[in-house]
Scaffold this active site. Structure first.
Site, short mmCIF file in Angstrom:
data_model
loop_
_atom_site.label_atom_id
_atom_site.label_comp_id
_atom_site.label_asym_id
_atom_site.label_seq_id
_atom_site.Cartn_x
_atom_site.Cartn_y
_atom_site.Cartn_z
N HIS A 31 0.82 -1.21 0.00
CA HIS A 31 0.00 0.00 0.00
C HIS A 31 0.86 1.26 0.00
O HIS A 31 0.36 2.35 -0.32
CB HIS A 31 -0.90 -0.02 1.24
CG HIS A 31 -2.23 0.66 1.03
ND1 HIS A 31 -2.84 0.79 -0.20
CD2 HIS A 31 -3.08 1.24 1.92
CE1 HIS A 31 -4.00 1.41 -0.06
NE2 HIS A 31 -4.16 1.71 1.22
N ASN A 80 -6.54 7.72 3.98
CA ASN A 80 -7.89 8.19 3.68
C ASN A 80 -8.10 9.69 3.90
O ASN A 80 -9.20 10.20 3.68
CB ASN A 80 -8.93 7.39 4.50
CG ASN A 80 -8.76 7.57 6.00
OD1 ASN A 80 -7.80 8.19 6.44
ND2 ASN A 80 -9.67 7.02 6.77
N ASP A 105 -0.78 2.75 -5.38
CA ASP A 105 -0.86 1.31 -5.64
C ASP A 105 -2.20 0.93 -6.25
O ASP A 105 -3.21 1.59 -6.02
CB ASP A 105 -0.67 0.54 -4.33
CG ASP A 105 -1.73 0.90 -3.30
OD1 ASP A 105 -1.75 2.06 -2.85
OD2 ASP A 105 -2.58 0.04 -2.95
N ASN A 126 -8.97 4.56 -1.31
CA ASN A 126 -9.34 5.59 -0.33
C ASN A 126 -8.50 6.86 -0.44
O ASN A 126 -9.00 7.97 -0.23
CB ASN A 126 -9.25 5.02 1.09
CG ASN A 126 -10.35 4.03 1.39
OD1 ASN A 126 -11.44 4.11 0.82
ND2 ASN A 126 -10.09 3.09 2.28
#
Length: 221
Positions: A31, A80, A105, A126
């Site tokens: 991530h 986020n 990613d 997100n």
């Protein structure tokens, strides 16, 4: 269309953003490959990054290979809320959204594959949802780096997907990621030199594979 008009139509990034999560436990996870890409650019261009509280992220500015000024940003707001950090920079420097190139990613792309686009939706990411919400538009370039899906995973297996994106690359994948980050640097430099649209041809047509191990020839005994 005049030559002058054609030049102004080029989308040339002025701010490069890599998405990820702060804290050591997220380092080198799938991530956070956006953070890894920013670190690669920082090293290649010798532009140091330092925490900037005003921008809520690690920020640096310097001269790109094109001899133009470039800004680099790693939001430290957690994924986020990435848009808060990006908005702080563009508001301060009065940058248009289309001058922001975001690197992040993507599970829908295999590891070794990249995808460069001029605009688009968040695709369930997100960090990109936050970026779109704070920039107020989807019309800004983005470079997605494939991290692949977990093996034997179904589309509805959310728990497996979360553990996959927050997991670290295997030893063989880590070797491939190094090559991918070199290619990402090449793609970003093409965006700066030729504009995002022209760079798409190169960045979207290649896939990098794990190098085959060298096998020594058998010796006669």
């Amino acid at each position: 269309m005049t030559e002058a008009t054609a030049k102004t139509a080029l989308v040339i990034p002025q701010l490069i953003v890599g998405l990820g999560n702060p804290e050591p436990k997220y380092e080198q996870t799938r991530h956070n490959i956006g953070f890894a890409a920013l670190d690669a650019l920082s090293r290649s261009w010798q532009i140091p990054l330092a925490e900037n509280r005003k921008f809520q992220g690690e920020y640096g500015e310097g001269i790109a290979p094109t001899k133009d000024k470039i800004r680099l940003l790693k939001p430290l707001t957690y994924m986020n809320r990435s848009g808060q950090s990006i908005q702080a920079v563009i508001n301060w420097y009065k940058l248009p959204p289309e001058s922001v190139l975001i690197i992040y990613d993507d599970m829908d792309l295999p590891l070794g594959k990249t995808r460069l686009r001029l605009s688009g939706s968040a695709g369930g990411h997100n960090g990109m949802k936050s970026a779109i919400a704070h920039l107020g538009t989807q019309n800004f370039p983005r470079l997605r780096i494939g991290i692949g899906r977990p093996k034997d995973a179904t589309n509805n297996d959310e728990t497996n997907a979360v553990s996959h994106v927050l997991g670290k690359f295997s030893a063989s994948e880590t070797q491939l990621v190094s090559d991918v980050l070199l290619f990402v640097t090449e793609c970003v430099e093409l965006c700066l030199k030729q504009g995002v649209e022209k760079a798409m041809n190169r960045c979207n047509s290649s896939i990098i594979y794990i190098p085959e191990p060298k096998i020594s020839p058998a010796k006669n005994v």
